[in-house]
Design an enzyme around this catalytic site. Structure first.
Site, PDB file in Angstrom:
ATOM      1  N   SER A 135       1.123  -0.926   0.107  1.00 41.22           N
ATOM      2  CA  SER A 135      -0.362  -0.224   0.005  1.00 41.22           C
ATOM      3  C   SER A 135       1.154   0.683  -0.303  1.00 41.22           C
ATOM      4  CB  SER A 135      -0.678  -0.875   1.636  1.00 41.22           C
ATOM      5  OG  SER A 135      -1.539   1.265   1.409  1.00 41.22           O
ATOM      6  N   LYS A 161      -0.938  -0.420  -4.141  1.00 40.31           N
ATOM      7  CA  LYS A 161      -2.302  -0.243  -3.765  1.00 40.31           C
ATOM      8  C   LYS A 161      -1.246   1.397  -3.808  1.00 40.31           C
ATOM      9  CE  LYS A 161      -4.860   0.585  -0.117  1.00 40.31           C
ATOM     10  NZ  LYS A 161      -5.087  -0.881   1.231  1.00 40.31           N
ATOM     11  N   LYS A 163      -2.725   5.074  -2.740  1.00 42.34           N
ATOM     12  CA  LYS A 163      -3.767   5.622  -1.965  1.00 42.34           C
ATOM     13  C   LYS A 163      -4.089   6.976  -2.789  1.00 42.34           C
ATOM     14  CE  LYS A 163      -3.672   3.796   1.842  1.00 42.34           C
ATOM     15  NZ  LYS A 163      -4.839   3.267   3.032  1.00 42.34           N
ATOM     16  N   ASP A 188      -7.220   3.046  -3.336  1.00 42.34           N
ATOM     17  CA  ASP A 188      -8.011   3.607  -1.642  1.00 42.34           C
ATOM     18  C   ASP A 188      -7.357   5.245  -0.986  1.00 42.34           C
ATOM     19  OD1 ASP A 188      -8.953   3.203   0.566  1.00 42.34           O
ATOM     20  OD2 ASP A 188      -7.026   2.119   1.662  1.00 42.34           O
ATOM     21  N   GLU A 213     -11.067   1.179  -3.515  1.00 36.99           N
ATOM     22  CA  GLU A 213     -12.075   0.620  -1.406  1.00 36.99           C
ATOM     23  C   GLU A 213     -12.099   2.082  -0.998  1.00 36.99           C
ATOM     24  OE1 GLU A 213      -7.826  -0.608   0.207  1.00 36.99           O
ATOM     25  OE2 GLU A 213      -8.697  -0.572   1.894  1.00 36.99           O
ATOM     26  N   ASP A 238     -13.388  -0.994   3.451  1.00 33.20           N
ATOM     27  CA  ASP A 238     -12.909  -1.012   4.831  1.00 33.20           C
ATOM     28  C   ASP A 238     -13.351  -0.962   5.387  1.00 33.20           C
ATOM     29  OD1 ASP A 238     -10.667  -0.519   6.481  1.00 33.20           O
ATOM     30  OD2 ASP A 238      -9.609   0.365   5.238  1.00 33.20           O
ATOM     31  N   LYS A 262     -10.122  -6.287   7.939  1.00 31.62           N
ATOM     32  CA  LYS A 262      -8.916  -6.129   8.994  1.00 31.62           C
ATOM     33  C   LYS A 262      -9.881  -6.999  10.255  1.00 31.62           C
ATOM     34  CE  LYS A 262      -7.252  -2.155   7.015  1.00 31.62           C
ATOM     35  NZ  LYS A 262      -7.361  -0.263   6.524  1.00 31.62           N
ATOM     36  N   GLY A 290      -4.291  -4.180   5.945  1.00 34.95           N
ATOM     37  CA  GLY A 290      -3.287  -4.055   7.371  1.00 34.95           C
ATOM     38  C   GLY A 290      -3.774  -3.099   8.035  1.00 34.95           C
TER      39      GLY A 290
END
Ligand code: OSB
Ligand code: MG
Length: 371
Positions: A135, A161, A163, A188, A213, A238, A262, A290
């Site tokens: 990520s 991934k 952000k 995400d 996400e 999430d 998670k 995570g």
């Protein structure tokens, strides 16, 4: 086994690199480690609440309060033969999943050690290796982001991934996709958008992303369902999934096609496995998220990710990505295999060894209670 003593350790570790999301920038990572003692064994769990209520409402302080005043008294001095006993004792407590997860997971580790099996085996995991990605946080410039992605691709990560947030989205994803046309890629947003941003999110459909996400509000499923109806790319939730019930409600109304599990956010390993099983029933893939865990939390993540419906690579990177050499509280470190996997520990329980000197060096607050 009778739970004889429980410890809480509030620790803080420096991150190897600052990690920036749409909700803020983290330089140091705090957490609470929970130790459950019985019959000469010690089980460990990690509480993933942060310093402030930025990812969820839980914080180190709220988790400490709920553990100290409600969860520890519910199990200390009690006989526990399976994790279900702990889940039953916690049932009156509403919310606070990260606090509950930390103590429940410590009991899973304890019971797995007592039975001489790995945590993964006890959960019903089969895989010897779990597929993982990395990520990548928001960087000050696009060039720095591209350099960071290049570094991780060169390290062998087979899934990235990114952000995103308003102003750091379509152009950034386009630049990464142009440079790596075949790279498995996902984004995400950590709740940074609203339904009014649907046109921007629809532009992301052209980049062949594995998923988008949590674009919207941390408690929403309704607007996510409206968005999913307009997108080709699967929406993955999430923050909005706090329990197996939330997972079922979200799937019932079409709010997502993939779920990020998670262990802390959903309230522990029992709930994580229930959401996994729901995914099997509904044909919905899940993957392991995570929270920048230490090797204690990472070992629990790797163990659960060995269940068969963890179909997408997890946000479970190698230990050195998170903390500088010599700082993590448990050994051995997780290292990336050549096929972008981490190996599932085979030793009893979590399969990592907590180093008391490292815990002490990182510790801000300590509590020990006997039953
Ligand atoms: O939204 O997945 C998230 C880290 C902290 C809080 C929220 C998130 C994350 C990550 C990092 O994306 C995942 C990791 O531990 O590698
Ligand atoms: Mg997320």
């Amino acid at each position: 086994m009778k739970i004889e003593r429980i410890e809480l350790h509030h620790i803080e570790l420096p991150l190897a690199h600052p990690f920036e999301t749409s909700f803020g920038r983290e330089v140091n990572r705090p957490c609470i480690l929970v130790t459950v003692h019985a019959e000469g064994l010690a089980g460990w769990g990690e509480c993933v609440a942060g310093d402030g209520p930025w990812y969820s409402y839980e914080t180190i302080e709220t988790a400490w309060h709920v553990l100290h005043d409600f969860l520890i008294p519910a199990v200390l001095g009690q006989e526990v033969t399976s994790p279900a006993d702990v889940v039953a004792r916690f049932r009156p407590v509403k919310g606070h999943p990260m606090a509950r997860a930390a103590l429940e997971n410590a009991v899973w580790d304890l019971l797995a050690q007592a039975q001489g099996v790995s945590l993964s085996e006890m959960l019903g995991g089969q895989a010897e290796r779990v597929r993982v990605g990395v990520s990548v946080g928001i960087e000050p410039t696009l060039d720095q982001l591209l350099a960071r992605v290049a570094q991780h691709v060169n390290e062998g990560y087979g899934r990235i991934k990114l952000k995103i947030k308003p102003g750091w989205d379509v152009d950034v994803v386009r630049a990464v996709r142009e440079r790596w046309p075949d790279l498995p890629l996902q984004v995400d947003a950590n709740c940074a958008y609203t339904l009014a941003d649907a046109p921007t999110l629809r532009e992301l459909d052209q980049f062949d992303l594995l998923l988008i996400e949590q674009p919207f509000h941390h408690d929403d499923i309704v607007d996510h369902a409206k968005l999913q109806a307009q997108l080709r790319t699967p929406v993955c939730l999430d923050e909005s999934i706090h329990s197996p019930e939330h997972a079922r409600w979200a799937l019932d109304i079409g709010a997502c096609r993939i779920i990020n599990i998670k262990v802390g956010r959903v309230g522990g390993l029992t709930a994580a496995r229930q959401i996994h099983d729901l995914g099997v029933e509904r044909g919905v893939p899940v993957w392991c998220g995570g929270m920048l865990e230490t090797n204690v939390g990472r070992a629990a993540n790797v163990a659960v990710a060995a269940l068969p419906n963890f179909a997408l690579p997890g946000d479970i990177s190698a230990s050195i990505r998170y903390y500088p050499e010599g700082k993590d509280v448990a050994e051995p470190n997780f290292t990336l295999n050549e096929d972008s996997t981490l190996s599932v520990p085979t030793g009893p329980g979590l399969g990592v060894r907590v180093l008391p000197a490292r815990v002490c060096a990182a510790r801000l607050q300590h509590l020990s209670q006997s039953g």
